[in-house]
Scaffold this active site. Structure first.
Site, PDB file in Angstrom:
ATOM      1  N   PRO A   2      55.763 -55.667  -6.013  1.00  0.00           N
ATOM      2  CA  PRO A   2      56.564 -55.395  -4.807  1.00  0.00           C
ATOM      3  C   PRO A   2      57.997 -55.026  -5.198  1.00  0.00           C
ATOM      4  O   PRO A   2      58.560 -55.622  -6.113  1.00  0.00           O
ATOM      5  CB  PRO A   2      56.543 -56.725  -4.059  1.00  0.00           C
ATOM      6  CG  PRO A   2      55.517 -57.576  -4.709  1.00  0.00           C
ATOM      7  CD  PRO A   2      55.308 -57.051  -6.084  1.00  0.00           C
ATOM      8  N   GLU A   3      58.558 -54.021  -4.521  1.00  0.00           N
ATOM      9  CA  GLU A   3      59.943 -53.626  -4.766  1.00  0.00           C
ATOM     10  C   GLU A   3      60.790 -54.074  -3.570  1.00  0.00           C
ATOM     11  O   GLU A   3      60.292 -54.763  -2.679  1.00  0.00           O
ATOM     12  CB  GLU A   3      60.026 -52.102  -4.965  1.00  0.00           C
ATOM     13  CG  GLU A   3      59.169 -51.627  -6.129  1.00  0.00           C
ATOM     14  CD  GLU A   3      59.290 -50.131  -6.374  1.00  0.00           C
ATOM     15  OE1 GLU A   3      60.366 -49.565  -6.142  1.00  0.00           O
ATOM     16  OE2 GLU A   3      58.296 -49.535  -6.796  1.00  0.00           O
TER      17      GLU A   3
END
Ligand code: ZN
Length: 286
Positions: A2-3
């Site tokens: 996840p960013e």
């Protein structure tokens, strides 16, 4: 992994439900991910759910916080009977459906009966209790660069930081000490929007190019936030929907498809840079 948009999406979801809840107990189903003394947490109330880079910070009533890093395969799921679940993180529903699952590592139980599950297949993520003073000297929090939407993240700042490194710009933008929260998808998208070749030595970028790149990064992230982040499979974001950013992506995972800036016959190419797959158009990105 996840960013920023995916972590921010789960942060918003949890911030809607956690504040005011009081911790009743913590279950550690695996010894590795939980760092701290669980007894110190019992009786504390959640005040806010914050984010710094890709780190979630659940702030508690004694000013301490629970830091959660999802790393490659972490997930957070909050559940209460008769309420919509809040879920985010790694894009797999296979270990969300029945909780706790074999990948559940930590469960935070609240006095209202709701539970926050931390699932992590590969055990790289963690749930760490930080006192207020420990938070101030946390090795990651003291080194991490500015948030992309902060004023401090200006073209002048970026040019100054990039001038110190000859690494390719793609690799430099993944460095969390230069800018917080960017990962593979949004770096490819931002460089395409700014028409900068991913292999360019970071130190070769001019201030004028940084003046294009900084707003490009913000535009890409803002669009991703509107779409609830990105998902390639059955990922569910904080409001129980898929993150749909990839449906509007222009470079990432578009190998062989026409460049949206140049059109046919120019197509998106894929190379490896710093071990990461990198998508770009050799015609418009210079
Ligand atoms: Zn192009």
């Amino acid at each position: 992994m996840p960013e920023l948009p995916e972590v921010e999406t789960i942060r918003r979801g949890l911030h809607n439900v956690l504040p005011g809840l009081v911790i009743a107990d913590i279950s550690c189903l695996h010894p590795k991910p939980f760092r701290g003394k669980k007894d110190a947490l019992i009786g504390l109330a959640v005040v806010a759910v914050e984010r710094r880079a890709k780190l979630l910070l659940i702030t508690l009533s004694d000013q301490s916080s629970i830091a959660v890093h999802l790393k490659m395969t972490g997930q957070l799921i909050w559940r209460r009977e008769n309420a919509a679940a809040v879920a985010g993180g790694h894009p797999s529903v296979s270990y969300i459906d029945h909780l706790p699952s074999k990948h559940t590592r930590v469960i935070i139980h609240f006095t209202d009966g709701s539970q926050l599950f931390f699932n992590d297949l590969r055990l790289f993520g963690y749930v760490e209790h930080l006192s207020a003073s420990a938070r101030l000297i946390h090795p990651f929090l003291t080194k991490v660069g500015p948030e992309p939407f902060d004023e401090e993240f200006s073209a002048e700042y970026l040019q100054r930081r990039l001038a110190r490194t000859s690494r390719p710009i793609k690799v430099a933008l993944l460095d969390q000490e230069i800018v917080a929260g960017l990962g593979n998808i949004y770096v490819d998208e931002s460089l395409h929007a700014a028409k900068i070749h991913p292999k360019r030595p970071a130190s070769s970028l001019t201030t004028a190019e940084c003046e294009v790149l900084v707003p490009a990064i913000r535009d890409v992230l803002a669009r991703a936030l509107l779409h609830g982040g990105s998902t390639e499979r059955d990922y569910r974001n904080a409001i129980g929907e898929k993150g749909t950013y990839l449906s509007v992506a222009v470079a990432y995972h578009r190998t062989g498809l026409p460049c949206t800036q140049c059109g046919e016959p120019y197509v998106i190419e894929r190379i490896k840079l710093g071990g990461r797959s990198t998508h770009f158009c050799a015609h418009c990105q210079r």
